[in-house]
Design a protein around this motif. Structure first.
Motif, PDB file in Angstrom:
ATOM      1  N   SER A 194     -54.539  20.485  42.588  1.00 23.46           N
ATOM      2  CA  SER A 194     -52.868  21.610  42.311  1.00 23.46           C
ATOM      3  C   SER A 194     -52.578  21.187  41.098  1.00 23.46           C
ATOM      4  O   SER A 194     -51.287  21.798  39.989  1.00 23.46           O
ATOM      5  CB  SER A 194     -52.016  21.769  42.939  1.00 23.46           C
ATOM      6  N   GLU A 197     -53.886  21.707  38.016  1.00 24.65           N
ATOM      7  CA  GLU A 197     -53.462  23.574  37.775  1.00 24.65           C
ATOM      8  C   GLU A 197     -52.381  24.040  37.170  1.00 24.65           C
ATOM      9  O   GLU A 197     -51.906  24.738  36.076  1.00 24.65           O
ATOM     10  CB  GLU A 197     -54.179  24.732  38.859  1.00 24.65           C
ATOM     11  N   THR A 201     -50.586  25.454  33.727  1.00 31.75           N
ATOM     12  CA  THR A 201     -50.249  26.458  33.847  1.00 31.75           C
ATOM     13  C   THR A 201     -48.809  26.683  32.665  1.00 31.75           C
ATOM     14  O   THR A 201     -48.880  26.919  31.535  1.00 31.75           O
ATOM     15  CB  THR A 201     -49.004  26.368  34.684  1.00 31.75           C
ATOM     16  N   LEU A 214     -60.947  25.376  32.146  1.00 32.10           N
ATOM     17  CA  LEU A 214     -60.676  24.886  33.536  1.00 32.10           C
ATOM     18  C   LEU A 214     -62.179  24.248  34.208  1.00 32.10           C
ATOM     19  O   LEU A 214     -61.846  23.052  33.765  1.00 32.10           O
ATOM     20  CB  LEU A 214     -60.009  25.271  34.808  1.00 32.10           C
TER      21      LEU A 214
END
Length: 312
Positions: A194, A197, A201, A214
């Motif tokens: 996360s 990620e 973002t 990714l």
């Protein structure tokens, strides 16, 4: 009692450190296995430099940003540029598969000198120099130090001018000898997916990350201890180098193309591109609406047009 507590705490720390070291080494090895070098190597004064070269035509060098690697360009951009140019993308020191130069944090001058020497050794003494984000600061240093060998400069969301708000304190922690070792091991061992990620973002906002990016980019390469620490040292020490070289931009006479996402929150155009465009003698500035820090993924037409102008 105190001795027993201290002994228990010491044992717990040792066990935790051992687990972290084991997981860190395992994850670093897995990153290398899953994302091996995709280019070739050249040795410059004993430093191994990783590069990819594509296409044919006038040479164009690409320098990636903080924490990244040359895969950021080979995902899409190099294939398009290689239709008209010889494109050379490098891993910067401590990133991807290029070795570090020192444990103090490579200066912009040192990085530019290393990559210039590699470009010369590959047979391209004169080139257009392109840089993204942190790599833009390296490209500007290249132009300042080797003006007669720089045909033009392509800047994509480039760091160029001094800022007031400091970077995350994590960079300072990663740069310090003791905390850097601890933090590098901990992040390498335990950083959740996360985290990667969320970082992507923020980089791509307000756009989404491109499909397949990714999986291709090799985020685990960035989370290796060597890259975390090298990146921390470089970013933490960047400001004084930018302050010094920003006073010299007015001496650059080669054509410079600035392409910057209007919505960039990481490298705001109001601090960097807007200011730089007024400091240069021979500049074309393209601000791309609706794009953040990911201009090299979402402004291919603008980049191709800019490279075309630089090649005239």
């Amino acid at each position: 009692m105190i001795r027993k507590v201290a002994a228990t705490a010491g044992l717990a720390f040792a066990l935790t450190s051992g687990v972290a070291a084991y997981k860190s080494a395992r994850n670093d090895a897995r990153a290398t296995r899953d994302y091996p070098p995709i280019g070739q190597f050249i040795s410059i004064d004993g430093t191994k430099v990783h590069y990819v070269i594509e296409g044919d035509g006038p040479p164009l060098v690409l320098i990636h940003g903080a924490g990244g690697n040359l895969r950021d360009f080979t995902f899409q951009l190099t294939g398009k540029l290689a239709k008209t140019h010889t494109v050379i993308a490098f891993d910067r020191p401590g990133h991807g598969y290029t070795q570090t130069l020192n444990d103090q944090g490579e200066s912009l001058q040192e990085q530019a000198a290393l990559l210039k020497a590699a470009t010369d050794a590959l047979g391209y003494p004169d080139a257009i120099i392109g840089g993204y984000s942190y790599g833009g600061a390296v490209a500007l240093r290249w132009a300042l130090d080797y003006p007669n060998a720089t045909k033009g400069v392509l800047l994509m969301n480039a760091v160029s001018n001094p800022w007031v708000v400091p970077p995350s304190k994590l960079y300072a922690l990663a740069a310090a000898p003791v905390t850097g070792a601890v933090l590098g091991t901990a992040l390498s061992a335990f950083a959740p997916k996360s985290l990667v990620e969320d970082t992507l973002t923020s980089i791509f906002a307000p756009k989404p990350a491109p499909d397949g990016y990714l999986d291709y980019i090799g985020a685990p390469l960035t989370l290796r201890k060597v890259t975390l620490r090298a990146n921390g040292r470089q970013v933490n020490g960047l400001l004084p180098f930018v302050e010094e070289q920003s006073l010299r931009y007015g001496t650059l006479t080669m054509p410079v193309e600035i392409i910057h996402g209007a919505e960039d929150k990481s490298i705001p155009p109001t601090i960097h591109a807007d200011v730089l465009a007024k400091q240069l003698q021979n500049v074309t500035y393209t601000k791309v609406a609706g794009v953040g820090h990911s201009v090299h993924h979402y402004a291919h037409d603008e980049i191709l047009a800019a490279v075309g102008r630089l090649t005239r």
